[in-house]
Every structure is written in C-alpha cells, then in structure tokens.
Scaffold this active site. Structure first.
Site, PDB file in Angstrom:
ATOM      1  N   LYS A 195       6.050   9.465  14.099  1.00  0.00           N
ATOM      2  CA  LYS A 195       5.293   8.417  13.418  1.00  0.00           C
ATOM      3  C   LYS A 195       4.150   7.866  14.184  1.00  0.00           C
ATOM      4  O   LYS A 195       2.928   7.649  13.887  1.00  0.00           O
ATOM      5  CB  LYS A 195       5.903   7.463  12.511  1.00  0.00           C
ATOM      6  CG  LYS A 195       5.114   6.417  11.867  1.00  0.00           C
ATOM      7  CD  LYS A 195       4.148   6.951  10.769  1.00  0.00           C
ATOM      8  CE  LYS A 195       3.077   5.965  10.482  1.00  0.00           C
ATOM      9  NZ  LYS A 195       2.278   6.400   9.523  1.00  0.00           N
ATOM     10  N   ASN A 237      -0.470   8.270  14.831  1.00  0.00           N
ATOM     11  CA  ASN A 237      -1.431   7.329  14.908  1.00  0.00           C
ATOM     12  C   ASN A 237      -2.122   6.780  16.292  1.00  0.00           C
ATOM     13  O   ASN A 237      -3.304   6.490  16.439  1.00  0.00           O
ATOM     14  CB  ASN A 237      -1.109   5.672  14.274  1.00  0.00           C
ATOM     15  CG  ASN A 237      -0.977   6.066  12.735  1.00  0.00           C
ATOM     16  OD1 ASN A 237      -1.594   6.752  12.123  1.00  0.00           O
ATOM     17  ND2 ASN A 237      -0.053   5.275  12.110  1.00  0.00           N
ATOM     18  N   ARG A 282       2.525   8.845   5.550  1.00  0.00           N
ATOM     19  CA  ARG A 282       1.655   9.597   6.373  1.00  0.00           C
ATOM     20  C   ARG A 282       0.249   9.561   5.550  1.00  0.00           C
ATOM     21  O   ARG A 282      -0.407  10.134   5.812  1.00  0.00           O
ATOM     22  CB  ARG A 282       2.144  11.194   6.762  1.00  0.00           C
ATOM     23  CG  ARG A 282       3.211  11.258   7.502  1.00  0.00           C
ATOM     24  CD  ARG A 282       3.435  12.647   7.511  1.00  0.00           C
ATOM     25  NE  ARG A 282       3.606  12.924   8.977  1.00  0.00           N
ATOM     26  CZ  ARG A 282       4.020  14.225   9.518  1.00  0.00           C
ATOM     27  NH1 ARG A 282       3.857  15.288   8.705  1.00  0.00           N
ATOM     28  NH2 ARG A 282       3.888  14.585  10.939  1.00  0.00           N
ATOM     29  N   TYR A 288       0.806  -1.364  -0.045  1.00  0.00           N
ATOM     30  CA  TYR A 288      -0.214  -0.239   0.081  1.00  0.00           C
ATOM     31  C   TYR A 288       0.831   1.190   0.037  1.00  0.00           C
ATOM     32  O   TYR A 288       0.248   2.068  -0.466  1.00  0.00           O
ATOM     33  CB  TYR A 288      -0.958  -0.003   1.247  1.00  0.00           C
ATOM     34  CG  TYR A 288      -2.197  -0.865   1.231  1.00  0.00           C
ATOM     35  CD1 TYR A 288      -3.214  -0.728   0.357  1.00  0.00           C
ATOM     36  CD2 TYR A 288      -1.860  -2.566   1.664  1.00  0.00           C
ATOM     37  CE1 TYR A 288      -4.159  -1.730   0.017  1.00  0.00           C
ATOM     38  CE2 TYR A 288      -3.090  -3.114   1.475  1.00  0.00           C
ATOM     39  CZ  TYR A 288      -3.931  -3.027   0.937  1.00  0.00           C
ATOM     40  OH  TYR A 288      -4.957  -4.010   0.585  1.00  0.00           O
ATOM     41  N   THR A 317       5.369  -4.490   8.600  1.00  0.00           N
ATOM     42  CA  THR A 317       5.599  -4.305  10.304  1.00  0.00           C
ATOM     43  C   THR A 317       4.520  -4.670  10.949  1.00  0.00           C
ATOM     44  O   THR A 317       3.932  -3.730  11.819  1.00  0.00           O
ATOM     45  CB  THR A 317       6.455  -3.143  10.744  1.00  0.00           C
ATOM     46  OG1 THR A 317       5.632  -1.834  10.304  1.00  0.00           O
ATOM     47  CG2 THR A 317       7.907  -3.092  10.217  1.00  0.00           C
ATOM     48  N   CYS A 338      -2.481   0.372  10.718  1.00  0.00           N
ATOM     49  CA  CYS A 338      -1.747   1.339  11.286  1.00  0.00           C
ATOM     50  C   CYS A 338      -2.323   1.651  12.739  1.00  0.00           C
ATOM     51  O   CYS A 338      -1.626   1.375  13.814  1.00  0.00           O
ATOM     52  CB  CYS A 338      -1.912   2.435  10.387  1.00  0.00           C
ATOM     53  SG  CYS A 338      -1.617   2.281   8.603  1.00  0.00           S
ATOM     54  N   GLY A 341      -9.793  -0.627  12.876  1.00  0.00           N
ATOM     55  CA  GLY A 341      -9.080  -1.762  12.080  1.00  0.00           C
ATOM     56  C   GLY A 341      -8.034  -1.141  11.166  1.00  0.00           C
ATOM     57  O   GLY A 341      -7.422   0.116  11.455  1.00  0.00           O
TER      58      GLY A 341
HETATM   59  N1  SAJ Z   1     -12.160   5.467  12.723  1.00  0.00           N
HETATM   60  C1  SAJ Z   1     -13.026   5.470  13.737  1.00  0.00           C
HETATM   61  N2  SAJ Z   1     -13.381   6.756  14.098  1.00  0.00           N
HETATM   62  C2  SAJ Z   1     -12.630   8.090  13.338  1.00  0.00           C
HETATM   63  C3  SAJ Z   1     -11.851   7.496  12.625  1.00  0.00           C
HETATM   64  C4  SAJ Z   1     -11.617   6.424  12.041  1.00  0.00           C
HETATM   65  O1  SAJ Z   1     -13.492   4.561  14.244  1.00  0.00           O
HETATM   66  O2  SAJ Z   1     -13.253   9.074  13.917  1.00  0.00           O
HETATM   67  C5  SAJ Z   1     -11.686   3.797  12.379  1.00  0.00           C
HETATM   68  C6  SAJ Z   1     -11.906   3.418  10.747  1.00  0.00           C
HETATM   69  O3  SAJ Z   1     -13.221   3.029  10.740  1.00  0.00           O
HETATM   70  C7  SAJ Z   1     -10.769   2.558  10.750  1.00  0.00           C
HETATM   71  C8  SAJ Z   1      -9.799   2.901  11.617  1.00  0.00           C
HETATM   72  O4  SAJ Z   1     -10.230   3.919  12.721  1.00  0.00           O
HETATM   73  O5  SAJ Z   1     -11.194   1.288  11.276  1.00  0.00           O
HETATM   74  C9  SAJ Z   1      -8.494   3.629  11.017  1.00  0.00           C
HETATM   75  O6  SAJ Z   1      -9.032   4.378   9.865  1.00  0.00           O
HETATM   76  P1  SAJ Z   1      -8.260   5.825   9.737  1.00  0.00           P
HETATM   77  O7  SAJ Z   1      -8.996   6.366   8.637  1.00  0.00           O
HETATM   78  O8  SAJ Z   1      -8.204   6.608  11.006  1.00  0.00           O
HETATM   79  O9  SAJ Z   1      -6.693   5.617   9.357  1.00  0.00           O
HETATM   80  P2  SAJ Z   1      -5.794   4.864   8.468  1.00  0.00           P
HETATM   81  O10 SAJ Z   1      -5.460   3.484   9.079  1.00  0.00           O
HETATM   82  O11 SAJ Z   1      -6.489   4.372   7.138  1.00  0.00           O
HETATM   83  O12 SAJ Z   1      -4.630   5.707   7.966  1.00  0.00           O
HETATM   84  C10 SAJ Z   1      -3.843   6.234   9.236  1.00  0.00           C
HETATM   85  C11 SAJ Z   1      -3.722   7.544   9.095  1.00  0.00           C
HETATM   86  N3  SAJ Z   1      -3.097   8.100  10.121  1.00  0.00           N
HETATM   87  C12 SAJ Z   1      -3.655   9.438  10.536  1.00  0.00           C
HETATM   88  O13 SAJ Z   1      -4.396   9.976  10.243  1.00  0.00           O
HETATM   89  C13 SAJ Z   1      -3.069   9.814  11.979  1.00  0.00           C
HETATM   90  C14 SAJ Z   1      -2.728   7.854   7.808  1.00  0.00           C
HETATM   91  O14 SAJ Z   1      -2.260   9.075   7.452  1.00  0.00           O
HETATM   92  C15 SAJ Z   1      -1.225   6.882   7.929  1.00  0.00           C
HETATM   93  O15 SAJ Z   1      -0.464   7.138   6.843  1.00  0.00           O
HETATM   94  C16 SAJ Z   1      -1.760   5.647   8.200  1.00  0.00           C
HETATM   95  O16 SAJ Z   1      -2.670   5.488   9.256  1.00  0.00           O
HETATM   96  C17 SAJ Z   1      -0.506   4.877   8.184  1.00  0.00           C
HETATM   97  O17 SAJ Z   1       0.031   3.933   7.481  1.00  0.00           O
HETATM   98  O18 SAJ Z   1       0.340   4.855   9.410  1.00  0.00           O
END
Ligand code: SAJ
Length: 410
Positions: A202, A206, A150, A10, A82, A256, A253
């Site tokens: 980093k 998250n 990011r 990804y 990782t 990250c 989920g």
């Molecule tokens: N989620 C919630 N409530 C929210 C936001 C998200 O329940 O208000 C859930 C989502 O449904 C999902 C999970 O959190 O299950 C993660 O989703 P996400 O949209 O927060 O994040 P990722 O995993 O797609 O991407 C994150 C991002 N990190 C941040 O915004 C700080 C992205 O910028 C990073 O590059 C990525 O992790 C990574 O690769 O580390």
C-alpha cells in the site's frame, strides 16, 4: 451477517455504502454526531459522484445506520484516518482507539479488517495484541486481515468495484475470510498475501506516484533553468513505450501521497533516501511557485489564486499545497482565492479579479474552462497569468492580451 465500519470518511463511507447496497446490513460508527445525523438522513458529507444516490437508497432501505458508538457485528472494518504529526511521525492513535473499541465487542468467529493506511508491522504489533486483550486468539478464535484501499477520489464507487485488491492475512484462514467478504462487491482480482507485504505494498503504490511527481517537478525546475518547456518534454518522453512520466505542479497534496511515504521513512534507519528526497522536492514546490510570482511582480500587488483544493474537481483541502502557497504569498501580496468547490472561496470571479496584477492557476478544475477570459482580462490591472498546471492555451490567452507564464517554462 452484520458489518460495522469504523470511520465514515472518504473511504469508510463508500465502503459501507457498497456493502449496504449489496444486501449486507451495515452499521457505521463515526464519533462526530453532526456527521452521523446527516448520514442518517441519507445526505452525503462530501462530493463523490454516484455515492450520494447509493447512500440515500441504502439509508431509505434501512441497510445502513450510523451511530457515534460501535454496535456489535460479525465483521469490523477499521477505516479511520492515519495522519502525521508536525515532526512527520505517524499518528496511529485513531487506529489504536478503534481497535480498542472492537476488542471490547470481539467474539469467536469475528473478522477484523484494517483498511486505514498504516506503518509496516502495525497490524501484528499493535492491532493484534490489542484485540487479543479480549482473551481470544488471532487466527484461531477470530480472523485478522489488512486490506488497503486503493481508490481515487472522483471515481471511488467505480474503483471500489473494479480495482484489484491486495489482502494481507494474519494467517491463511484470515485472508480467505476477508477475500470472501470483499467478493460481495469487488469485481477486480483479489490477491492474497501476508500482513507485512500488504502493508508495504500500500505504501509503495503512493510512494511510486510521489517519487514520479518529484521527478516531474525536478524536471520542471531544470527546464526553467535550461530554457525549455517541461510540458513538451513530458509529452514527448511519454511517447516512449516504457516511459510513464507524471506531471509537474505546485506541489503534492491530499491525505495519501503527501503523508504515506513518511510511514515508511520512519521505520528504515538511514535508508529511503530517494523517497525522502522526493517528498522534500514536492514539499518545496509552493516556495518555487511563490518565487516565480515575486519575479513577475517585484513591486508586489494583488494576486488571485484559482483553485485551492488539493487537486482538480474535488472539494477536499487536505494537505493542499495551495494553502502553503497562499500563506507564503500573503507575506508580500494581497491574495484573493476563488474555488467554486470550496464554500468559503466560492466567490464571483469577475468581481474578484478587478484591479489585480496576476491570476495564478493553482488547480485545474474543469469549471475554470467556463470562465470568460476576455472579461477577466478586461478587469485586471496587469494582465499576468501564472499557470502551474499547463491548463491554458498560451496562444489563445496571449491573443486576448494576457502575458502568460507557465511552471516549467522559462
Ligand atoms: N499530482 C501531480 N502530478 C501528477 C499526479 C498528481 O502533481 O501527475 C498531484 C495532485 O495534484 C495532488 C496529489 O498529486 O495534489 C495527489 O493526487 P493523486 O491524484 O495522485 O492521488 P490521490 O491522493 O487522490 O489518491 C492516491 C491514489 N494512489 C495512486 O494512484 C497510487 C489512490 O489510488 C489511493 O487510493 C489514494 O492515494 C489513497 O487513499 O491512498
């Protein structure tokens, strides 16, 4: 200059494509042969907006070639997974193997960059010594930097180009070299620092999100107990200029947020209490939702789950809380799952809902807006909906004959 990207997942694939579409010759290294073959035909291995078009162009122009073995280059970017083990300890074996591969080809003047999310100090304590087994010295003979990605799935190409980047250098020269490299396609600011600051930064990004989602989930459970609507509470709290509440849901989920906090927790004896607590709150959400289902259907029955991907509008199942929810519900219910983004669950919704007792919205995919809810209602035996994302307008559905229940609402 030739750039080698190790790990075409990804992050590695879009990064490789960005360099290739900015005139850099890129070799991608990916141990899975079927993935390499597909990529060499210019076909993307996952859904990601503009990626498919850019990949095709890069491959057609000969700027990107993928192989199962590492090819000599001037810059090596490690973007391998990782994950964590069952016991929540970091599994850094992919980074270790990739580093050993790079060490075997390392020459004077080369630049090595780690993009994978890693434990604090790992660049210094594991990556550097492995690379120095080549006989070359970090910071003098070759350059070493940690440049965490990011980007958000769904807008990876835009964010690769426009987000600010943090670069941790083994020394100043390493940071400068890495900055010059990323400037090839990054329009956002690039901030330079040391390795440890970049590594912890980093993880912090998250963790910030995970902890805030845990707060929202905690509030959802509190609102249910007190008889309030968490979605309204969050909406109105966010009208305050210094409050930025996240949204509750059936769990957290992805590769990250559900994983990275453990990388920090395992390195701090007895500290990180809030971070650990947040992780545990988020991990218990599938159980909380399953308990709600049991209250709605005390006699058991047939449940249709809408959405199994880890979040909206992606085809990615990694660490999806809905997988845990399904396993849990299967103990007492017949469970059917529909998710148009995941081939195995791309079933006809109208056939699937026939004679069922509950429709559970697990993921807020936009495509669910196109479903004919009146038709669905007519086919269900009991017209129950459990909405875990505040996706539906309750009043509209109730007018159709549904009984609507929401996470975070009594
Ligand atoms: N989620 C919630 N409530 C929210 C936001 C998200 O329940 O208000 C859930 C989502 O449904 C999902 C999970 O959190 O299950 C993660 O989703 P996400 O949209 O927060 O994040 P990722 O995993 O797609 O991407 C994150 C991002 N990190 C941040 O915004 C700080 C992205 O910028 C990073 O590059 C990525 O992790 C990574 O690769 O580390």
């Amino acid at each position: 200059m030739i750039v080698s990207v190790l790990g075409l997942g990804y992050i590695g694939l879009p990064t490789a494509v960005m360099f290739a579409s900015h005139g850099i010759q890129v070799y991608g290294m990916e141990p899975k042969e079927e993935i390499c073959n597909k990529l060499n035909l210019g076909e993307a291995t996952f859904e990601e907006g503009a990626l498919a078009g850019l990949l095709k162009q890069a491959v057609n122009k000969g700027m990107l070639r993928c192989d199962t073995v590492l090819k000599p280059a001037d810059v090596y970017i490690i973007a391998v997974p990782t994950p964590i083990y069952e016991n929540k300890r970091a599994d850094v074996s992919y980074v270790e193997q990739a580093t050993k591969n790079v060490a075997s080809l390392l020459k004077k003047g080369h630049l090595v960059i780690i993009e994978s999310t890693i434990s604090p100090r790992l660049t210094e304590t594991m990556v550097k010594p492995l690379l120095e087994m080549s006989g070359l010295k970090a910071g003098e003979d070759f350059f070493l930097a940690y440049c965490p990605e990011r980007v958000m799935m769904g807008s990876i190409i835009y964010e690769l180009e426009n987000n600010a980047r943090i670069i941790g250098g083994y020394n100043e020269a390493s940071a400068q070299k890495a900055q010059a490299l990323y400037k090839i396609f990054v329009k956002g600011e690039i901030y330079l620092t040391d390795l440890l600051t970049a590594e912890i930064c980093k993880l912090t990004e998250n963790i910030y999100r995970d902890v805030n989602i845990a707060l929202a989930n905690d509030l959802a459970m509190i609102c249910e107990e007190l008889g309030c609507n968490v979605w309204k509470v969050v909406e109105f709290a966010n009208k305050h200029p210094r409050v930025h509440m996240h949204l509750p849901g059936p769990g957290v989920g992805g590769h990250c947020l559900a994983v990275d906090p453990w990388y920090l927790i395992e390195h701090v004896d007895g500290n990180a209490k809030l971070i650990r607590n947040a992780r545990e709150i988020n991990d218990q959400m599938p159980q909380f939702v399953a308990d709600k289902v049991r209250k709605i259907l005390p006699e058991g029955g047939k449940v249709v789950i809408l959405g199994v991907a880890f979040k909206a509008d992606v085809d990615d199942l990694r660490e999806s809380p809905i997988l845990h929810l399904i396993e849990n519900l299967k103990q007492d219910f017949e469970v059917r799952v529909v998710d148009p983004h995941i081939e195995a669950y791309n079933l006809d919704i109208y056939d699937t809902v026939k004679d069922t007792n509950l429709l559970l919205l697990g993921v807020n995919h936009s495509i669910f807006n196109t479903y004919d809810m009146e038709n669905i209602c007519a086919r269900m035996k009991q017209k129950n909906i459990l909405d875990t994302r505040n996706f539906y307008d309750s009043k509209k559905l109730e007018a159709l004959g549904f009984k609507v229940c929401k996470l975070g609402v009594k």
